[in-house]
Scaffold this active site. Structure first.
Site, mmCIF file in Angstrom:
data_model
loop_
_atom_site.group_PDB
_atom_site.id
_atom_site.type_symbol
_atom_site.label_atom_id
_atom_site.label_comp_id
_atom_site.label_asym_id
_atom_site.label_seq_id
_atom_site.Cartn_x
_atom_site.Cartn_y
_atom_site.Cartn_z
ATOM 1 N N TYR A 117 0.800 -1.227 0.000
ATOM 2 C CA TYR A 117 0.000 0.000 0.000
ATOM 3 C C TYR A 117 0.834 1.280 0.000
ATOM 4 C CZ TYR A 117 -3.452 3.568 0.969
ATOM 5 O OH TYR A 117 -4.217 4.686 0.871
ATOM 6 N N TYR A 143 9.603 -11.914 -0.020
ATOM 7 C CA TYR A 143 8.377 -12.328 -0.701
ATOM 8 C C TYR A 143 7.933 -11.193 -1.613
ATOM 9 C CZ TYR A 143 3.377 -13.739 -1.008
ATOM 10 O OH TYR A 143 2.104 -14.075 -1.431
ATOM 11 N N ILE A 213 5.717 -22.404 -2.984
ATOM 12 C CA ILE A 213 4.812 -22.065 -1.884
ATOM 13 C C ILE A 213 3.423 -21.946 -2.484
ATOM 14 C CG2 ILE A 213 4.250 -20.376 -0.107
ATOM 15 C CD1 ILE A 213 7.215 -19.862 0.239
#
Length: 301
Positions: A117, A143, A213
């Site tokens: 954000y 990530y 993942i």
């Protein structure tokens, strides 16, 4: 801390399930159900478990809930497979706090999503990760998922971060095979490169990606674990045989915002109750038939 990269490569590999957080209809965490889900994942062969990641609805967990959830995962997994705790935040101090809680709880690794954000510049991303790494002595996984965070960790920034000892891996969820290949070429000798995109992960294993993942592994853990175990042995024929059974799910489980579809699928399979937290809502009925057909074709219902 002293990091043995070869050992890390042997630990961080295969099908690594990004687990949902089972919830009651009122949104409370359903811990008895979660215990059953963890045991089932390990019995089905998942090589690693990820707790409190994006699929686990980490964005709507309070810091206290987040920490309690990770402690529960650590206790239930009980060292049977490696446990990765999601501890990322768009507030660096909060990420440090969550990472410290994960270390104290006994997690093996932490997974740090790029700050979402607020759209930091690349230097801000570097300083964010550098400070977390220097503050908490635990192996850390970057990530990158720009489709959800609105910020992309540049390859050059990853290269800089790869020189920090306890940053040991990166989960690349860009969905780009070319980008994944380039990442492996640039930092594969210093970081374990993991995929965060079910649709492209198997292909990337041919270029040195160590694992995936996975969202799909929530509902098809055995097929995913067998596929990626074979891929790591370079037995791509066997890998594709298992992967083809569930491959259509890689698209259908994103028919609405994840984890809405995968929670619907698990409920349809009788594995979790009908619980999710606002602002996410249960799967729109117009998608039920499509997902039901995909589950039937994959032999899951």
């Amino acid at each position: 801390m002293s990091i043995d990269q070869k050992k890390i490569q042997e630990i961080l590999k295969g099908s690594m399930v990004a687990m949902v957080t089972p919830m009651l209809p009122n949104g409370d965490i359903d811990y008895p159900n979660l215990a059953d889900m963890i045991d089932w994942q390990i019995e089905q062969g998942s090589h690693c478990i990820v707790a409190a990641g994006t699929t686990g609805e980490s964005a709507t967990l309070s810091i206290q809930e987040h920490s309690e959830l990770i402690r529960f995962f650590v206790a239930q997994v009980a060292g049977r497979v490696p446990l990765i705790a999601g501890t990322g935040a768009n507030n660096t101090k909060e990420a440090i706090q969550l990472t410290q809680h994960a270390k104290d709880a006994g997690a093996d690794f932490v997974l740090l999503v790029a700050p979402y954000y607020n759209k930091p510049p690349q230097e801000g991303l570097y300083q964010h990760y550098r400070l977390i790494a220097s503050s908490i002595d635990i192996p850390q996984i970057l990530y990158n998922v720009p489709g959800r965070t609105a910020v992309d960790i540049d390859q050059e920034t990853v290269e800089r971060l790869a020189n920090i000892e306890n940053i040991v891996a990166i989960k690349d969820a860009t969905g780009s095979i070319e980008r994944g290949k380039k990442l492996i070429e640039l930092v594969g000798d210093r970081l374990v490169v993991l995929s965060g995109d079910d649709a492209t992960a198997l292909t990337l294993t041919q270029y040195g990606c160590r694992g995936n993942i996975s969202v799909t592994a929530n509902i098809a853990p055995k097929a995913m674990s067998l596929a990626f175990a074979a891929a790591l042995e370079q037995d791509m024929e066997t890998a594709r045989k298992y992967h083809e059974v569930v491959a259509p799910l890689h698209q259908d489980l994103f028919i609405e915002t994840s984890p809405i579809p995968v929670k619907y699928a698990l409920h349809k399979m009788g594995r979790i109750k009908k619980g999710i937290r606002l602002p996410l809502v249960w799967l729109d009925q117009k998608y039920n038939q499509k997902l039901d057909e995909a589950l039937t074709k994959s032999g899951l219902v």
